[in-house]
Design a protein around this motif. Sequence first.
Motif, PDB file in Angstrom:
ATOM      1  N   ALA A 218      19.223 -16.927  79.401  1.00 59.57           N
ATOM      2  CA  ALA A 218      18.674 -16.518  78.107  1.00 59.57           C
ATOM      3  C   ALA A 218      19.626 -16.906  76.973  1.00 59.57           C
ATOM      4  O   ALA A 218      19.189 -17.374  75.920  1.00 59.57           O
ATOM      5  CB  ALA A 218      18.419 -15.013  78.095  1.00 59.57           C
ATOM      6  N   VAL A 219      20.930 -16.730  77.181  1.00 50.58           N
ATOM      7  CA  VAL A 219      21.920 -17.123  76.171  1.00 50.58           C
ATOM      8  C   VAL A 219      21.881 -18.634  75.966  1.00 50.58           C
ATOM      9  O   VAL A 219      21.972 -19.124  74.827  1.00 50.58           O
ATOM     10  CB  VAL A 219      23.325 -16.663  76.590  1.00 50.58           C
ATOM     11  N   ALA A 220      21.740 -19.374  77.062  1.00 48.65           N
ATOM     12  CA  ALA A 220      21.670 -20.838  76.972  1.00 48.65           C
ATOM     13  C   ALA A 220      20.451 -21.265  76.164  1.00 48.65           C
ATOM     14  O   ALA A 220      20.534 -22.176  75.326  1.00 48.65           O
ATOM     15  CB  ALA A 220      21.627 -21.451  78.371  1.00 48.65           C
ATOM     16  N   ARG A 221      19.318 -20.617  76.394  1.00 45.64           N
ATOM     17  CA  ARG A 221      18.108 -20.964  75.637  1.00 45.64           C
ATOM     18  C   ARG A 221      18.289 -20.688  74.151  1.00 45.64           C
ATOM     19  O   ARG A 221      17.869 -21.485  73.301  1.00 45.64           O
ATOM     20  CB  ARG A 221      16.903 -20.179  76.172  1.00 45.64           C
ATOM     21  N   GLU A 222      18.904 -19.560  73.827  1.00 51.17           N
ATOM     22  CA  GLU A 222      19.105 -19.212  72.418  1.00 51.17           C
ATOM     23  C   GLU A 222      20.026 -20.216  71.729  1.00 51.17           C
ATOM     24  O   GLU A 222      19.766 -20.631  70.588  1.00 51.17           O
ATOM     25  CB  GLU A 222      19.678 -17.804  72.313  1.00 51.17           C
ATOM     26  N   LEU A 223      21.101 -20.597  72.410  1.00 49.10           N
ATOM     27  CA  LEU A 223      22.011 -21.592  71.847  1.00 49.10           C
ATOM     28  C   LEU A 223      21.303 -22.926  71.683  1.00 49.10           C
ATOM     29  O   LEU A 223      21.395 -23.570  70.632  1.00 49.10           O
ATOM     30  CB  LEU A 223      23.247 -21.746  72.745  1.00 49.10           C
ATOM     31  N   ARG A 224      20.602 -23.339  72.711  1.00 48.49           N
ATOM     32  CA  ARG A 224      19.884 -24.615  72.657  1.00 48.49           C
ATOM     33  C   ARG A 224      18.852 -24.629  71.535  1.00 48.49           C
ATOM     34  O   ARG A 224      18.783 -25.579  70.752  1.00 48.49           O
ATOM     35  CB  ARG A 224      19.181 -24.852  73.992  1.00 48.49           C
TER      36      ARG A 224
ATOM     37  N   GLY B  90      14.610 -23.601  55.484  1.00 47.60           N
ATOM     38  CA  GLY B  90      14.487 -22.242  54.966  1.00 47.60           C
ATOM     39  C   GLY B  90      14.996 -21.209  55.953  1.00 47.60           C
ATOM     40  O   GLY B  90      16.064 -21.364  56.547  1.00 47.60           O
ATOM     41  N   GLU B  91      14.223 -20.150  56.161  1.00 46.89           N
ATOM     42  CA  GLU B  91      14.652 -19.042  56.998  1.00 46.89           C
ATOM     43  C   GLU B  91      14.936 -19.436  58.445  1.00 46.89           C
ATOM     44  O   GLU B  91      15.923 -18.966  59.022  1.00 46.89           O
ATOM     45  CB  GLU B  91      13.617 -17.911  56.949  1.00 46.89           C
ATOM     46  N   PRO B  92      14.113 -20.285  59.086  1.00 47.24           N
ATOM     47  CA  PRO B  92      14.448 -20.695  60.461  1.00 47.24           C
ATOM     48  C   PRO B  92      15.832 -21.341  60.562  1.00 47.24           C
ATOM     49  O   PRO B  92      16.585 -21.062  61.494  1.00 47.24           O
ATOM     50  CB  PRO B  92      13.338 -21.686  60.813  1.00 47.24           C
ATOM     51  N   LEU B  93      16.167 -22.183  59.603  1.00 52.76           N
ATOM     52  CA  LEU B  93      17.473 -22.834  59.616  1.00 52.76           C
ATOM     53  C   LEU B  93      18.589 -21.830  59.380  1.00 52.76           C
ATOM     54  O   LEU B  93      19.638 -21.879  60.031  1.00 52.76           O
ATOM     55  CB  LEU B  93      17.514 -23.940  58.561  1.00 52.76           C
ATOM     56  N   LEU B  94      18.373 -20.890  58.456  1.00 50.07           N
ATOM     57  CA  LEU B  94      19.392 -19.870  58.190  1.00 50.07           C
ATOM     58  C   LEU B  94      19.640 -19.014  59.433  1.00 50.07           C
ATOM     59  O   LEU B  94      20.784 -18.687  59.757  1.00 50.07           O
ATOM     60  CB  LEU B  94      18.967 -18.994  57.020  1.00 50.07           C
ATOM     61  N   ARG B  95      18.558 -18.653  60.137  1.00 45.00           N
ATOM     62  CA  ARG B  95      18.715 -17.861  61.368  1.00 45.00           C
ATOM     63  C   ARG B  95      19.493 -18.649  62.414  1.00 45.00           C
ATOM     64  O   ARG B  95      20.356 -18.099  63.110  1.00 45.00           O
ATOM     65  CB  ARG B  95      17.346 -17.461  61.922  1.00 45.00           C
ATOM     66  N   ALA B  96      19.179 -19.927  62.537  1.00 37.61           N
ATOM     67  CA  ALA B  96      19.873 -20.764  63.517  1.00 37.61           C
ATOM     68  C   ALA B  96      21.356 -20.876  63.183  1.00 37.61           C
ATOM     69  O   ALA B  96      22.219 -20.777  64.070  1.00 37.61           O
ATOM     70  CB  ALA B  96      19.235 -22.154  63.569  1.00 37.61           C
ATOM     71  N   GLU B  97      21.668 -21.057  61.921  1.00 38.05           N
ATOM     72  CA  GLU B  97      23.073 -21.176  61.521  1.00 38.05           C
ATOM     73  C   GLU B  97      23.822 -19.867  61.732  1.00 38.05           C
ATOM     74  O   GLU B  97      24.991 -19.882  62.157  1.00 38.05           O
ATOM     75  CB  GLU B  97      23.155 -21.637  60.066  1.00 38.05           C
ATOM     76  N   ARG B  98      23.163 -18.738  61.447  1.00 34.07           N
ATOM     77  CA  ARG B  98      23.810 -17.444  61.695  1.00 34.07           C
ATOM     78  C   ARG B  98      24.073 -17.255  63.190  1.00 34.07           C
ATOM     79  O   ARG B  98      25.141 -16.767  63.580  1.00 34.07           O
ATOM     80  CB  ARG B  98      22.927 -16.303  61.160  1.00 34.07           C
TER      81      ARG B  98
END
Length: 211
Positions: free
Chosen positions: A75-81, A99-107
Amino acid sequence: MLLYCGGMVTASAGSPEPSPRAVTPTVETVLAFVNTRADGSGRRELFADGESFGAWLAEHDAFGGETVVTDADAAVARELRDALVTLLLAHSGDEESLGEPLLRAERHLRRVGSLYPLATVVTAGGVQLASPQAGVPRVFGTVLAAVATFAQSGDWGRIKACRNPPCHFGFLDRTRNGGGLYCSTGCGSQVSMRKHRRRQREDAAAQAPEA
């Protein structure tokens, strides 16, 4: 030259800079990790659970080889990927990833970076980024080391994800102007055909007589 060796990503001193269109070991490391997701066209999810994630690691010595993993690790691997894929889609100018998807990914990637810190190893031959951890944490550290090393080359924006949904396959944009959007001509053709059909439907709707 950028080299990968046993959990380390190395920038060798005195070597010529690689071409921005060369697939270096660091690029291969990033792409091998991100191109593990199901896409609806035949590629299956390789991080579905601990068993499948472990089987994938056993086939990829660059990430440390066979390692005991759990469903939680998968699950951690999927989230990182998936966070990385969002960044690569942003490199392709995919509007849905901005926008928000990119900000969430960067966080998320900032949190991952704090959980799996890298060690800097300085030698006469160059500077290396390496994961000081073992097991699954070393896998994630290896991915982060590859990303960090390649990004320092100034060509981080050339690693992209295909804008053709649901493909989103990671690739290195080797075009001269860095304007590639799709992983293959086939994906580009699919997008063009969808746009053409949409225009046909819109034109037909506009020309239809009012009831």
